[in-house]
Scaffold this motif. Sequence first.
Motif, short mmCIF file in Angstrom:
data_model
loop_
_atom_site.label_atom_id
_atom_site.label_comp_id
_atom_site.label_asym_id
_atom_site.label_seq_id
_atom_site.Cartn_x
_atom_site.Cartn_y
_atom_site.Cartn_z
N GLY A 191 -41.15 22.66 3.46
CA GLY A 191 -40.32 22.81 2.28
C GLY A 191 -40.36 21.64 1.33
O GLY A 191 -40.04 21.78 0.15
N VAL A 192 -40.74 20.45 1.82
CA VAL A 192 -40.76 19.22 1.01
C VAL A 192 -39.44 19.09 0.23
O VAL A 192 -39.40 19.19 -0.99
CB VAL A 192 -41.99 19.17 0.08
N HIS A 193 -38.36 18.87 0.96
CA HIS A 193 -37.02 18.79 0.38
C HIS A 193 -36.72 17.37 -0.10
O HIS A 193 -37.60 16.48 -0.09
CB HIS A 193 -35.98 19.26 1.40
N LEU A 194 -35.45 17.13 -0.52
CA LEU A 194 -35.08 15.83 -1.09
C LEU A 194 -35.34 14.68 -0.12
O LEU A 194 -35.76 13.60 -0.54
CB LEU A 194 -33.60 15.84 -1.47
N GLY A 195 -35.06 14.89 1.16
CA GLY A 195 -35.33 13.85 2.14
C GLY A 195 -36.81 13.51 2.22
O GLY A 195 -37.20 12.34 2.24
N HIS A 196 -37.64 14.55 2.26
CA HIS A 196 -39.08 14.34 2.27
C HIS A 196 -39.53 13.62 0.99
O HIS A 196 -40.36 12.70 1.04
CB HIS A 196 -39.82 15.68 2.34
N ARG A 197 -38.99 14.04 -0.13
CA ARG A 197 -39.45 13.51 -1.42
C ARG A 197 -39.06 12.03 -1.57
O ARG A 197 -39.80 11.25 -2.16
CB ARG A 197 -38.89 14.35 -2.55
N GLU A 221 -48.80 26.03 0.19
CA GLU A 221 -47.65 25.62 -0.62
C GLU A 221 -47.27 24.18 -0.33
O GLU A 221 -46.95 23.40 -1.24
CB GLU A 221 -46.48 26.57 -0.36
N LYS A 222 -47.28 23.81 0.95
CA LYS A 222 -46.94 22.44 1.33
C LYS A 222 -47.91 21.44 0.72
O LYS A 222 -47.50 20.40 0.19
CB LYS A 222 -46.90 22.32 2.85
N LEU A 223 -49.19 21.75 0.78
CA LEU A 223 -50.20 20.85 0.21
C LEU A 223 -50.01 20.70 -1.30
O LEU A 223 -50.15 19.59 -1.84
CB LEU A 223 -51.60 21.35 0.53
N GLU A 224 -49.68 21.79 -1.98
CA GLU A 224 -49.44 21.72 -3.43
C GLU A 224 -48.25 20.82 -3.73
O GLU A 224 -48.27 20.02 -4.67
CB GLU A 224 -49.21 23.12 -3.99
N LEU A 225 -47.18 20.94 -2.92
CA LEU A 225 -45.99 20.13 -3.14
C LEU A 225 -46.27 18.65 -2.84
O LEU A 225 -45.79 17.76 -3.57
CB LEU A 225 -44.85 20.64 -2.26
N LEU A 226 -47.03 18.37 -1.79
CA LEU A 226 -47.38 16.99 -1.48
C LEU A 226 -48.21 16.38 -2.61
O LEU A 226 -48.01 15.21 -2.98
CB LEU A 226 -48.14 16.93 -0.16
N ALA A 227 -49.13 17.14 -3.16
CA ALA A 227 -49.93 16.64 -4.28
C ALA A 227 -49.05 16.35 -5.49
O ALA A 227 -49.23 15.34 -6.18
CB ALA A 227 -51.02 17.66 -4.65
N GLY A 239 -27.87 33.27 1.26
CA GLY A 239 -27.83 33.67 -0.15
C GLY A 239 -27.37 32.59 -1.10
O GLY A 239 -27.15 32.85 -2.28
N ARG A 240 -27.22 31.36 -0.63
CA ARG A 240 -26.76 30.26 -1.49
C ARG A 240 -27.98 29.56 -2.11
O ARG A 240 -28.31 28.42 -1.78
CB ARG A 240 -25.91 29.30 -0.69
N LEU A 241 -28.63 30.26 -3.03
CA LEU A 241 -29.88 29.75 -3.59
C LEU A 241 -29.67 28.50 -4.44
O LEU A 241 -30.53 27.62 -4.48
CB LEU A 241 -30.57 30.84 -4.42
N GLU A 242 -28.56 28.45 -5.13
CA GLU A 242 -28.29 27.29 -5.96
C GLU A 242 -28.14 26.04 -5.09
O GLU A 242 -28.60 24.95 -5.46
CB GLU A 242 -27.05 27.51 -6.82
N HIS A 243 -27.50 26.18 -3.93
CA HIS A 243 -27.36 25.05 -3.02
C HIS A 243 -28.71 24.67 -2.43
O HIS A 243 -29.03 23.47 -2.29
CB HIS A 243 -26.37 25.39 -1.91
N ALA A 244 -29.52 25.66 -2.09
CA ALA A 244 -30.86 25.38 -1.58
C ALA A 244 -31.66 24.59 -2.61
O ALA A 244 -32.39 23.65 -2.26
CB ALA A 244 -31.58 26.68 -1.23
N ALA A 245 -31.52 24.95 -3.88
CA ALA A 245 -32.25 24.26 -4.95
C ALA A 245 -31.81 22.80 -5.05
O ALA A 245 -32.62 21.90 -5.31
CB ALA A 245 -32.04 24.96 -6.28
N ARG A 246 -30.53 22.53 -4.82
CA ARG A 246 -30.05 21.15 -4.84
C ARG A 246 -30.65 20.35 -3.68
O ARG A 246 -31.02 19.19 -3.85
CB ARG A 246 -28.53 21.13 -4.78
N LEU A 247 -30.75 20.96 -2.51
CA LEU A 247 -31.32 20.28 -1.35
C LEU A 247 -32.82 20.04 -1.52
O LEU A 247 -33.37 19.07 -1.00
CB LEU A 247 -31.07 21.09 -0.09
N LEU A 248 -33.48 20.95 -2.23
CA LEU A 248 -34.92 20.83 -2.45
C LEU A 248 -35.26 19.95 -3.65
O LEU A 248 -36.36 19.39 -3.71
CB LEU A 248 -35.54 22.21 -2.68
N GLY A 249 -34.34 19.87 -4.60
CA GLY A 249 -34.64 19.20 -5.85
C GLY A 249 -35.38 20.09 -6.83
O GLY A 249 -35.86 19.63 -7.88
N ARG A 250 -35.43 21.38 -6.53
CA ARG A 250 -36.09 22.38 -7.38
C ARG A 250 -35.75 23.74 -6.80
O ARG A 250 -35.37 23.83 -5.63
CB ARG A 250 -37.62 22.19 -7.35
#
Length: 307
Positions: free
Chosen positions: A24-30, A74-80, A173-184
Motif C-alpha cells: 500500500g505504501v502508506h504514510l509510515g512507508h512514505r 502497483e507497489k513498484l509504481e508507488l515506490l518509484a 467503507g471509510r475511504l476518506e480515512h484510508a486516504a488520510r492514512l495513505l496520503g492519497r
Amino acid sequence: MLVYRGFSQIAPSATVLTVGNFDGVHLGHRALLARLTAAAKSFGLPAAVLTFEPHPREFFVPESAPSRLSTLREKLELLADDGVNMVHVCHFNARFAALSAEEFIERVLVDALRVRHLIVGDDFRFGAGRAGDFATLRNAGARLGFQVESMESITLDGERASSSAVRNALQSGRLEHAARLLGRPYSIDGRVMHGDQIGRQLGFHTANIRIKHERPPLQGVFAVEVKGLPGGPHRGAANLGYRPSAQQVVRPLLEVHLLDFCADIYGAHLNVRFLHKLRDEMKFPDYGALKAQIASDVAAVKQYFQL
C-alpha cells in the motif's frame, strides 16, 4: 527505477537500503522512504528497497493472509513515485525463509545488496523464526562495515499508520480515512477488456477492468476518479465485486461508468481512485430494478462531485 528479481545479480554499487513489504505504501512507508532518499543523497548512493513476493504471510498462512492493498506492479509504481532508485524483489520461499538472521545479513544485505547504510522500521524482525532485530543489525553493522538506523512509527490522530489500519478502513467503507492514512486516495490499476455489455443494454456504458487483485480489500459501489485517459482524470461510478445481479463472476471485476467520457478504450491501462463508498453490492430481482438502482447510484455520484 531499476528492478531486480532475486540476488543472482549483485547491486551495481553500494546502497542506502531499507527492507519491508511496503503493501500500500502508506504514510509510515512514505516517511521511511523520504528518510531513505535523503540519506542516499547525502551518501551519493542509490536509494534501494528490498521487498518480497509473495507477502511472507501468504507463504506461511495462505488461508488467513490479509487482502493485499497493492499488486507488485502497483507497489513498484508507488515506490518509484517516492524517489526510489532501485528495487530488489525477493522470491519469498522455503529456502529464503530458512535463512538465519546472520545468513540474511551476510549473504543478502552485504554480499548481494552491498549495503552501506540501512534504515528499518522500529518493529523490524528478520531471519528464521524472526530471530533478528535492530540490535542484531547494529552489531553486525559494526563488524561488517555498514550503518544502521531505525525509524519510529508514524501516527495519525493517535492511530499508527499501517497496512492493517488502511485495510480496516477500506473494508469498513471509510475511504476518506484510508486516504488520510495513505496520503492519497486508495487506487487499483487494471486493463479495460471486453465484457458482456449488460451496462450498455441498461443504458449505462461501462468499462470492464481486469484487475490482478484476487481478494481486493474493498467491495461495493463507489464514486471514483479514473486516470489514464485523455483529458483526465475523469469522474465516474464504479462497482467492484462479483455482480450477483448479472452473470456472476468468479474473480472480482471492476466496472466503471464514466460521467464525462465516451470512446473506445479497450486495452487501455487505467488507474481507478476510490473516493467515496455509496453502498454494498446487492442482488436485484430483475434488470428493471438493477437499472433503477444504477440510475440512483449515478445521481448520487453526481451529487458527490457537485455536478
